[in-house]
Design a protein around this motif. Structure first.
Motif, short mmCIF file in Angstrom:
data_model
loop_
_atom_site.label_atom_id
_atom_site.label_comp_id
_atom_site.label_asym_id
_atom_site.label_seq_id
_atom_site.Cartn_x
_atom_site.Cartn_y
_atom_site.Cartn_z
N LEU A 72 68.15 74.40 33.95
CA LEU A 72 67.18 73.58 34.68
C LEU A 72 67.53 73.47 36.16
O LEU A 72 66.66 73.52 37.02
CB LEU A 72 67.08 72.20 34.04
CG LEU A 72 66.35 72.15 32.70
CD1 LEU A 72 66.54 70.80 32.04
CD2 LEU A 72 64.88 72.45 32.89
N ILE A 73 68.82 73.33 36.46
CA ILE A 73 69.24 73.25 37.86
C ILE A 73 68.94 74.57 38.57
O ILE A 73 68.45 74.58 39.71
CB ILE A 73 70.74 72.90 37.96
CG1 ILE A 73 70.96 71.43 37.55
CG2 ILE A 73 71.28 73.14 39.37
CD1 ILE A 73 72.41 71.03 37.43
N ASP A 74 69.19 75.69 37.90
CA ASP A 74 68.92 76.99 38.52
C ASP A 74 67.43 77.21 38.74
O ASP A 74 67.03 77.98 39.61
CB ASP A 74 69.48 78.12 37.66
CG ASP A 74 71.00 78.16 37.69
OD1 ASP A 74 71.59 77.59 38.63
OD2 ASP A 74 71.60 78.76 36.77
N SER A 75 66.58 76.55 37.94
CA SER A 75 65.15 76.76 38.08
C SER A 75 64.53 75.90 39.19
O SER A 75 63.37 76.10 39.54
CB SER A 75 64.43 76.45 36.76
OG SER A 75 64.44 75.06 36.50
N LEU A 76 65.31 74.98 39.73
CA LEU A 76 64.80 74.16 40.83
C LEU A 76 64.69 75.01 42.09
O LEU A 76 65.44 75.97 42.28
CB LEU A 76 65.73 72.96 41.08
CG LEU A 76 65.79 71.92 39.97
CD1 LEU A 76 66.87 70.89 40.28
CD2 LEU A 76 64.45 71.24 39.81
N PRO A 77 63.76 74.66 42.98
CA PRO A 77 63.64 75.43 44.22
C PRO A 77 64.92 75.31 45.07
O PRO A 77 65.54 74.24 45.11
CB PRO A 77 62.46 74.80 44.95
CG PRO A 77 61.95 73.70 44.10
CD PRO A 77 62.79 73.60 42.89
N SER A 78 65.29 76.39 45.69
CA SER A 78 66.51 76.38 46.49
C SER A 78 66.25 75.78 47.86
O SER A 78 65.11 75.57 48.26
CB SER A 78 67.04 77.81 46.64
OG SER A 78 66.12 78.57 47.38
N GLU A 79 67.33 75.53 48.59
CA GLU A 79 67.20 74.97 49.93
C GLU A 79 66.58 75.98 50.89
O GLU A 79 65.98 75.60 51.89
CB GLU A 79 68.57 74.53 50.44
CG GLU A 79 69.13 73.35 49.69
CD GLU A 79 70.53 72.98 50.17
OE1 GLU A 79 71.04 73.63 51.09
OE2 GLU A 79 71.09 72.04 49.60
#
Length: 145
Positions: A72-79
């Motif tokens: 789930l963390i990896d699927s969040l949009p990056s900075e």
């Protein structure tokens, strides 16, 4: 379905629950500690608890939930994802959606034409069967094009 942040929050809460449950069950099943080799008759008569099975079960649950949290963390949009990149991505998705809608309309149109042909053929078959049963002349009507 919830958004990714809500899913992440639920997974972290689930992970915290699993940690608490694991500690509670392991404390409950833990053998009593001896003080200066004093053992009471009650402690000797207690059956052995499957603490190893519980430890493996909770370890597997915690590992799986931690992996879900990582996904789930990896699927969040990056900075690095800026508004311009997101807008470009949305434009591309809209174009793909438009192309898919056009293909769908074409397939539906061809399906409607095929349905009309099938209905016409079924009507011709029904008329032929009615004429045959009633003993009337068996003329076939030319197919419509």
């Amino acid at each position: 379905m919830a958004d990714r942040l809500t899913q992440l929050q639920d997974a972290v809460n689930s992970l915290a629950d699993q940690f608490c449950n694991a500690i509670g069950v392991l404390q409950q099943c833990a053998p009593p500690a001896s003080f200066n080799n004093i053992q009471t008759a009650i402690n000797k008569d207690q059956p052995s608890n499957p603490t190893e099975e519980y430890a493996q079960l909770f370890a597997a649950l915690i590992a799986r939930t931690a992996k879900d949290v990582d996904v789930l963390i990896d699927s969040l949009p990056s900075e690095e994802s800026t508004a311009a990149l997101q807008a470009a991505s949305l434009r591309q998705l809209e174009e793909e959606n438009h192309d898919a809608a056009a293909r769908l309309e074409e397939v539906v149109y061809r399906g409607d034409l095929l349905l009309e042909k099938i209905q016409s053929a079924l009507a011709d078959i029904a008329q032929s069967q009615l004429r045959t049963r009633s003993g009337g002349p068996s003329q076939t009507t030319p197919p419509e094009s």
